[in-house]
Enzyme design. Structure first.
Site, PDB file in Angstrom:
ATOM      1  N   LYS A 161       0.844  -1.188   0.000  1.00 26.11           N
ATOM      2  CA  LYS A 161       0.000   0.000   0.000  1.00 26.11           C
ATOM      3  C   LYS A 161       0.882   1.242   0.000  1.00 26.11           C
ATOM      4  CE  LYS A 161      -1.745   2.477   3.345  1.00 26.11           C
ATOM      5  NZ  LYS A 161      -1.661   3.862   2.741  1.00 26.11           N
ATOM      6  N   GLU A 169      10.608   1.113  10.046  1.00 28.11           N
ATOM      7  CA  GLU A 169      11.544   2.232   9.945  1.00 28.11           C
ATOM      8  C   GLU A 169      10.741   3.488  10.213  1.00 28.11           C
ATOM      9  OE1 GLU A 169      14.574   5.023   8.007  1.00 28.11           O
ATOM     10  OE2 GLU A 169      12.422   4.850   7.726  1.00 28.11           O
ATOM     11  N   CYS A 202      13.096  11.069   6.961  1.00 32.15           N
ATOM     12  CA  CYS A 202      13.162  10.577   8.337  1.00 32.15           C
ATOM     13  C   CYS A 202      14.488  10.866   9.021  1.00 32.15           C
ATOM     14  CB  CYS A 202      12.848   9.084   8.386  1.00 32.15           C
ATOM     15  SG  CYS A 202      13.928   8.073   7.353  1.00 32.15           S
ATOM     16  N   GLU A 253       9.104  15.502  16.181  1.00 25.51           N
ATOM     17  CA  GLU A 253       9.563  15.397  14.795  1.00 25.51           C
ATOM     18  C   GLU A 253       8.712  16.346  13.953  1.00 25.51           C
ATOM     19  OE1 GLU A 253      10.692  11.985  11.537  1.00 25.51           O
ATOM     20  OE2 GLU A 253       8.817  11.757  12.634  1.00 25.51           O
TER      21      GLU A 253
END
Length: 483
Positions: A179, A255, A289, A386
């Protein structure tokens, strides 16, 4: 560029064909804020259809049992087609994402092709092990594919993230139900189509479209998905872990997010450090990331380095991702733009100082100014959260111990950068930095895919890339035979 007038994909890709369904999710251009298309949302029944197609294709083709070199040849042919279709793939990537067209063509497409070739070569070069036993027995460790891998990829680098998942899974003999993000589905769909044209059996790669709560949950909870591989936010990764634990135990690779420090000592090459710090946060408007979003600088060089960075950040100019020349990337959505600005303003409200930026660009689309924030504390939202945008904090330290204390994040441990001319210090501090990847006098990955990537703490479980990613797509079986 040719192919720009071709219609955008509108359905799932299952068993080698397009499966149409009513459009439920709008796809928006972050460059303009305009709707460019719509896609369906796969429910549990549609995900099951894709899983059954994957299982049937794997059995019919004996993909995991054929001579491994056959897998290698098919995957190399796929990589060749990816390169040949670079213009079309780049367009499908750029039209709905934050990736500029020029960068997608020369960067993302080529990196994806290289990843496919890299992982293909493991297929006939990795195997089990004989183990020492008594002469009366014969022992070995066999490794085998899992079967069907459920993969979920993020929106920030749609093609290359798909390559992270599809390359090692296929090389290891598995089928995949993947997906992509509902915001950036198009290039992944075309990658799957190209795989069939290259000779990879139809049904080994199935792409289901949809969101996380419905489609992603159906994938991670499906009883015939043998392993899950996910790249995305820590919050979504935690939800996936919960769903897997609730619906049945299976291995997973996650991850996840990061809040990576870049630590600059007084003996560093300041021009090199400034270039690397810039490159560590501004590509893709900070939407990656391992972005080095926390800049930590020894007090003696703080002023000169801050001036260099502010001058670099001020040069960026936003541009539509379809423009001929690559410009500064948009933020993926208006909602994310508001979130970024909210964190910045909250930090300023707590006493932080804006060295540059600190607001959206005044133009259509979702663009945010490159931003550098000083005088932040460790509990500032700009430090703890973040941000996933072009925003970096700027803090100073007096010595190594203070630098390492600031670098240690209470939540994340994905990557870190270290800048010093002192080799002993570099070796000493790489051991102290709490991160799955450490770069010294540089920042960011290269096109050499041999180094695995993955984080500590809430930044994830397991590794992508490298030999570790291939092995993570195979499971071991211990065998002992009495002679």
């Amino acid at each position: 560029m040719p192919g720009f007038d071709a219609p955008l994909p509108t359905g799932h890709f299952i068993a080698g064909r397009t499966v149409t369904a009513p459009a439920e999710i709008d796809v928006i251009s972050p460059s303009t804020g305009q709707r460019i298309g719509a896609i369906p949302r796969a429910d549990a029944a549609l995900v099951d259809q894709a899983v059954q197609a994957a299982r049937a294709a794997r059995e019919a083709s004996n993909w995991g049992g054929i001579a491994p070199r056959e897998r290698v040849r098919a995957m190399h042919a796929w990589a060749d087609l990816i390169e040949a279709e670079a213009e079309r793939l780049a367009y499908l990537e750029a039209i709905c994402s934050s990736r500029p067209l020029a960068q997608a063509k020369t960067g993302d497409v080529m990196v994806t092709a290289e990843q496919i070739r890299f992982f293909a070569e493991f297929a006939d070069k990795e195997g089990g092990d004989l183990v020492p036993t008594a002469d009366s027995a014969f022992g070995f460790i066999a490794d085998e594919p899992y079967g069907v891998i459920g993969a979920i990829t993020p929106w920030n680098f749609p093609m290359s993230m798909a390559g992270w998942k599809l390359g090692p899974a296929l090389a290891a003999g598995n089928a995949v139900v993947l997906k992509p993000s509902e915001m950036t589905p198009y290039s992944t769909l075309y990658l799957a189509e190209l795989s069939v044209r290259a000779g990879i059996p139809a049904g080994l790669i199935n792409i289901v479209l949809g969101d996380g709560p419905i489609t992603g949950t159906a994938i991670t909870g499906h009883p015939q998905i043998d392993k899950v591989s996910f790249t995305g936010s820590t919050r979504a990764g935690a939800a996936i872990m919960e769903n897997i634990a609730r619906t049945g135990i299976k291995p997973m690779t996650l991850e996840l997010g990061g809040k990576s420090p870049m630590v600059v000592f007084g003996d560093a090459d300041l021009d090199l450090a400034a270039e690397c710090l810039d490159r560590g946060i501004m590509p893709n408007a900070g939407q990656f990331c391992v972005a080095g979003s926390r800049i930590l600088v020894e007090e003696s060089i703080a002023g000169p380095l801050a001036e260099r960075l502010a001058a670099r950040f001020a040069k960026y100019r936003p541009e539509d991702t379809l423009a001929p020349e690559a410009g500064f990337s948009p933020i993926i959505s208006a909602g994310q733009l508001q979130r970024i600005d909210g964190i910045v303003q909250a930090a300023v409200g707590q006493g932080a100082e804006l060295l540059c930026g600190g607001a959206p660009f005044d133009r259509e689309g979702s663009f945010y100014q490159p931003t550098l924030i000083a005088n932040v504390t460790q509990d500032s939202p700009a430090v703890t959260q973040e941000i996933f945008g072009p925003v970096a904090t700027f803090q100073t330290f007096k010595d190594e111990d203070e630098a390492m204390a600031l670098a240690a994040h209470q939540t994340y441990g994905l990557a870190a950068g270290l800048f010093t001319r002192d080799l002993s210090r570099a070796l000493r501090l790489t051991r102290r930095l709490e991160a799955g990847t450490v770069w010294v006098n540089r920042y960011g990955r290269t096109r050499d895919h041999i180094l695995p990537t993955g984080g500590w703490k809430a930044s994830g479980l397991g590794k992508d890339l490298g030999r570790e990613a291939f092995l993570a797509n195979r499971r071991t079986k211990s065998v002992l035979i009495d002679l």
